[in-house]
Design an enzyme around this catalytic site. Structure first.
Site, short mmCIF file in Angstrom:
data_model
loop_
_atom_site.label_atom_id
_atom_site.label_comp_id
_atom_site.label_asym_id
_atom_site.label_seq_id
_atom_site.Cartn_x
_atom_site.Cartn_y
_atom_site.Cartn_z
N LYS A 108 31.71 28.26 5.87
CA LYS A 108 30.71 29.23 5.43
C LYS A 108 31.27 30.11 4.32
CE LYS A 108 28.38 29.01 9.84
NZ LYS A 108 28.34 29.45 11.23
N GLN A 163 30.10 34.51 14.87
CA GLN A 163 30.20 33.10 15.26
C GLN A 163 30.16 32.96 16.78
OE1 GLN A 163 30.33 30.39 13.03
NE2 GLN A 163 29.99 29.25 14.91
N ASP A 219 21.19 34.85 10.51
CA ASP A 219 21.05 33.71 11.43
C ASP A 219 19.63 33.66 12.02
OD1 ASP A 219 22.95 31.82 11.86
OD2 ASP A 219 24.14 33.02 13.26
#
Ligand code: NAP
Length: 292
Positions: free
Chosen positions: A54, A98, A121
């Site tokens: 990422k 994460q 997200d």
């Protein structure tokens, strides 16, 4: 006739090129550099490789990439404190914690502490609510990638029968909602199947578009697919081991047989996978543009 392969790699690259231009323009015209901050707790190897990918993807597009790495024993309070700091940091437009987090930390408590305007997200309940009422700010990345693959492969969606296999909060439910919206690239009639569905092939065979996110190898076989359908295989299953000791990745669809029936199909790997990070970048650019 063998199905056309929808390359997620190619579509992802096209979108990254478009985003690169948007990032350059944001910088040139407004002096804004979109910034994504990833937070990793512990050293789970898969998570380490995801956050590294990422960060790299951000930098390639000229975006800022910030990263916090915390030891596995970090307490929930300390993590919440960091999230609060990031919420107030103007250089950080998107925050990604994460998952999975270590067991002693309440995952939802942390995800819900992220400012919904930085929740790239799209997992915060505020953003889930926005998605449901059709006013989405950050569509969740994997479903957003699936929708892009459908649209950019030229598959018509208006009035189409869309069948989704799987009802998870991160893939099945959100993609079903997205394809149902009264919008371009959607406006479909949607059916959702799961492990309690009676006679699943009756449903899947009706799908002009079949989206499979079951997490089970061969959950969909050739006789379950409508001839000419567009098949999107979201599943990632690790099987066997190559000579170098690496697992082989396969999807949820019996690819070799289904490609002889379907009109279009995504491969695994190289289908939905490359789209997920790309949509995260897209959401981060969108977050950076909000203040304009
Ligand atoms: P999940 O949370 O395990 O949910 C799986 C869903 O599929 C559940 O709703 C389950 O039904 C249903 N299901 C399982 N087996 C089935 C079967 N044989 N027939 C019908 N329905 C079945 O999984 P997920 O997080 O949605 O992920 C699904 C797959 O996509 C996994 O392989 C995952 O690794 C992959 N994935 C890939 C990406 C990517 O970027 N490429 C991103 C996310 C996920 P019940 O609800 O009844 O249990």
């Amino acid at each position: 006739m063998t199905a056309e392969i929808i390359s997620g790699k190619d579509v992802a690259q096209t979108i990254r090129d478009e985003l690169g231009e948007e990032v350059a323009e944001l910088k040139r015209k407004h002096g804004i550099v979109p910034g994504l901050c990833t937070v990793l707790v512990g050293e789970d190897p898969a998570s380490v490789s995801y956050v590294t990918a990422k960060g790299r993807a951000c930098e390639k597009l000229g975006m800022n990439s910030f990263h916090h790495e915390l030891p596995a024993e970090t307490g929930e309070e300390d993590l919440l404190k960091l999230v609060d700091e990031l919420n107030r940091n103007d250089e950080v437009h998107g925050i990604l914690v994460q998952l999975p987090l270590p067991k002693h930390i309440d995952e939802n408590k942390v995800l819900y502490a992220i400012d919904p305007d930085k929740d790239v997200d799209g997992f915060h309940p505020v953003n889930v609510g926005r998605l449901v009422i059709g006013e989405e700010l950050f569509p969740p990345c994997t479903p957003a990638g699936i929708q892009e693959l459908i649209v950019r492969s030229g598959t018509p969606t208006e009035g189409a029968e869309v069948v989704v296999v799987g009802r998870s909060n991160i893939v099945g439910k959100p993609i079903a909602i997205m394809m149902l919206q009264k919008k371009a690239g959607a406006n479909a009639t949607v059916t959702v199947c799961h492990t309690r569905t009676r006679d699943m092939p009756v449903h899947t065979r009706r799908g002009d578009i079949l989206i499979v996110a079951a997490g089970k190898r061969n959950a969909v076989t050739a006789e379950m697919v409508k001839p000419g359908a567009t098949v999107i295989d979201v599943g990632v299953n690790r099987i066997g081991f190559t000579a170098s000791g690496k697992a082989k990745l396969v999807g949820d669809v019996d690819f070799e047989a289904v490609k002889e029936v379907a009109g279009k199909i995504t491969p695994v790997p190289g289908g939905v996978g490359p789209m997920t990070i790309t949509m995260l970048l897209k959401n981060t650019v969108r977050a950076a543009k909000r203040g304009l």
